[in-house]
Scaffold this active site. Sequence first.
Site, mmCIF file in Angstrom:
data_model
loop_
_atom_site.group_PDB
_atom_site.id
_atom_site.type_symbol
_atom_site.label_atom_id
_atom_site.label_comp_id
_atom_site.label_asym_id
_atom_site.label_seq_id
_atom_site.Cartn_x
_atom_site.Cartn_y
_atom_site.Cartn_z
ATOM 1 N N LYS A 112 0.831 -1.217 0.000
ATOM 2 C CA LYS A 112 0.000 0.000 0.000
ATOM 3 C C LYS A 112 0.860 1.259 0.000
ATOM 4 C CE LYS A 112 -4.328 -1.650 0.702
ATOM 5 N NZ LYS A 112 -5.656 -1.655 1.166
ATOM 6 N N LYS A 193 -3.314 -9.452 -6.566
ATOM 7 C CA LYS A 193 -4.614 -9.913 -6.058
ATOM 8 C C LYS A 193 -5.727 -8.993 -6.540
ATOM 9 C CE LYS A 193 -5.477 -7.649 -1.744
ATOM 10 N NZ LYS A 193 -6.710 -7.577 -1.067
ATOM 11 N N LYS A 196 -10.147 -3.774 -4.608
ATOM 12 C CA LYS A 196 -11.049 -2.650 -4.922
ATOM 13 C C LYS A 196 -10.259 -1.508 -5.538
ATOM 14 C CE LYS A 196 -13.519 -3.334 -0.626
ATOM 15 N NZ LYS A 196 -12.439 -3.328 0.385
HETATM 16 N N1 AQP Z 1 -8.444 -10.968 -4.022
HETATM 17 C C1 AQP Z 1 -8.956 -11.456 -2.920
HETATM 18 N N2 AQP Z 1 -9.207 -12.781 -2.816
HETATM 19 C C2 AQP Z 1 -9.727 -13.283 -1.687
HETATM 20 N N3 AQP Z 1 -10.061 -12.538 -0.608
HETATM 21 C C3 AQP Z 1 -9.846 -11.220 -0.664
HETATM 22 N N4 AQP Z 1 -10.052 -10.205 0.200
HETATM 23 C C4 AQP Z 1 -9.666 -9.045 -0.362
HETATM 24 N N5 AQP Z 1 -9.202 -9.267 -1.592
HETATM 25 C C5 AQP Z 1 -9.284 -10.610 -1.823
HETATM 26 C C6 AQP Z 1 -10.624 -10.376 1.526
HETATM 27 O O1 AQP Z 1 -11.751 -9.528 1.637
HETATM 28 C C7 AQP Z 1 -11.864 -9.074 2.991
HETATM 29 C C8 AQP Z 1 -12.047 -7.592 3.017
HETATM 30 O O2 AQP Z 1 -10.917 -6.893 2.594
HETATM 31 P P1 AQP Z 1 -10.733 -5.342 2.951
HETATM 32 O O3 AQP Z 1 -11.638 -4.504 2.204
HETATM 33 O O4 AQP Z 1 -10.780 -5.129 4.407
HETATM 34 O O5 AQP Z 1 -9.269 -5.086 2.559
HETATM 35 P P2 AQP Z 1 -8.392 -5.656 1.438
HETATM 36 O O6 AQP Z 1 -7.952 -7.022 1.808
HETATM 37 O O7 AQP Z 1 -7.300 -4.643 1.255
HETATM 38 O O8 AQP Z 1 -9.397 -5.720 0.192
HETATM 39 P P3 AQP Z 1 -9.297 -4.989 -1.176
HETATM 40 O O9 AQP Z 1 -10.436 -5.358 -2.010
HETATM 41 O O10 AQP Z 1 -7.939 -5.216 -1.728
HETATM 42 O O11 AQP Z 1 -9.506 -3.472 -0.758
HETATM 43 P P4 AQP Z 1 -8.582 -2.211 -0.948
HETATM 44 O O12 AQP Z 1 -8.274 -2.131 -2.414
HETATM 45 O O13 AQP Z 1 -9.406 -1.083 -0.460
HETATM 46 O O14 AQP Z 1 -7.370 -2.421 -0.125
HETATM 47 C C9 AQP Z 1 -10.602 -9.538 3.728
HETATM 48 O O15 AQP Z 1 -10.916 -10.694 4.478
HETATM 49 C C10 AQP Z 1 -9.666 -9.872 2.611
HETATM 50 O O16 AQP Z 1 -8.728 -10.849 2.982
#
Ligand code: AQP
Length: 326
Positions: A112, A193, A196
């Site tokens: 990040k 991965k 969002k």
């Molecule tokens: N690609 C993924 N595959 C499986 N699980 C995933 N998670 C996120 N991406 C994947 C799981 O979703 C939950 C919520 O995630 P979050 O929003 O708290 O943060 P994150 O992991 O950082 O998710 P994003 O989508 O990547 O959000 P941004 O871009 O805002 O950082 C968690 O249980 C995560 O493991």
Amino acid sequence: MKKRLFSGIQPTGLLHIGNYFGAIKNWIKLQEEYSGLFCIVDYHAITISYEPKKMPQRILDLAGDYLACGLDPKKSIIFVQSAVAEHTELAWILSTITSLGDLKRMTQFKEKSKQNTENVNAGLFNYPVLMAADILLYKAQVVPVGDDQRQHVELTREIARCFNKKFGETFPSPKSLLTKGSRLMSLTDPTKKMSKSYGPESYIALSDSKETIYRKLSTAMTDPARKRKTDPGTPEKCNLYTLHQLVSDKKDLDYVVEGCTQAKIGCLECKKLLAENIFKELKPIQERRKKLKEKEIKKTLLEGAKRAKEIASQTMREVKKNMGLS
Ligand code: AQP
């Protein structure tokens, strides 16, 4: 008494199928067996740049998605992190026993801070401490998350162990629970991965229509070695086959594997079938989502915060007593 479970998602944008298959789908099953707390972690979301005016709607939208996916407020506590001040209070306390070296090793911080070079703040660095506080505040024993969060749960165990050693047995040691969809990859770059923050073409949102899903899949990368329809493919090396394994039944999986390895079908046919099967999974969620009223969502969050606060304040009393604080 049922074991306690905690998990949360940041209100940083539209939910995608990585969030769904990696975490939420599992929550729905687990809420029967565990006493669950499902949080909208807005204090985590502010560690990257965001628009304050959009935040209230993002929180409500995410809460609506939780309900539409099948979280039941009669069985679980659904609430917003910033409505329970004890999260940040405990995070401060835990930061005093967390090693700087451990925080520097965290993969999410490294990634990040590369993505947000203009805003590498101390909150982003301390994110795992706040996450440890989220989990330990409720003495949760299980934490269903995607693979990317596993390292943070391991650090939480370390923090709990350190606290218990210094101040007496207070916290249980939480375990992460992973699903077979625990690491879905981006459609545009399968080495990253699905996230969002990489933009809408890289993920399938829970709210996408069948046409949008097909459009996104039609340009998505597949087995890199398969250049033409007449070349045999290797499903195990294909990002989209991983998705098929989550949504397709045995008949469709056999059809895809045989068609791809023997060059009987091209990638577009495989993608069309995948789009249909993903949409079959999302359609009931989208239908329930449309019927939800904002008033109902707000009421659920208010009641959830009240119930969460009762548990949180009890833990804080115990924590402060054990530490010799007032
Ligand atoms: N690609 C993924 N595959 C499986 N699980 C995933 N998670 C996120 N991406 C994947 C799981 O979703 C939950 C919520 O995630 P979050 O929003 O708290 O943060 P994150 O992991 O950082 O998710 P994003 O989508 O990547 O959000 P941004 O871009 O805002 O950082 C968690 O249980 C995560 O493991």
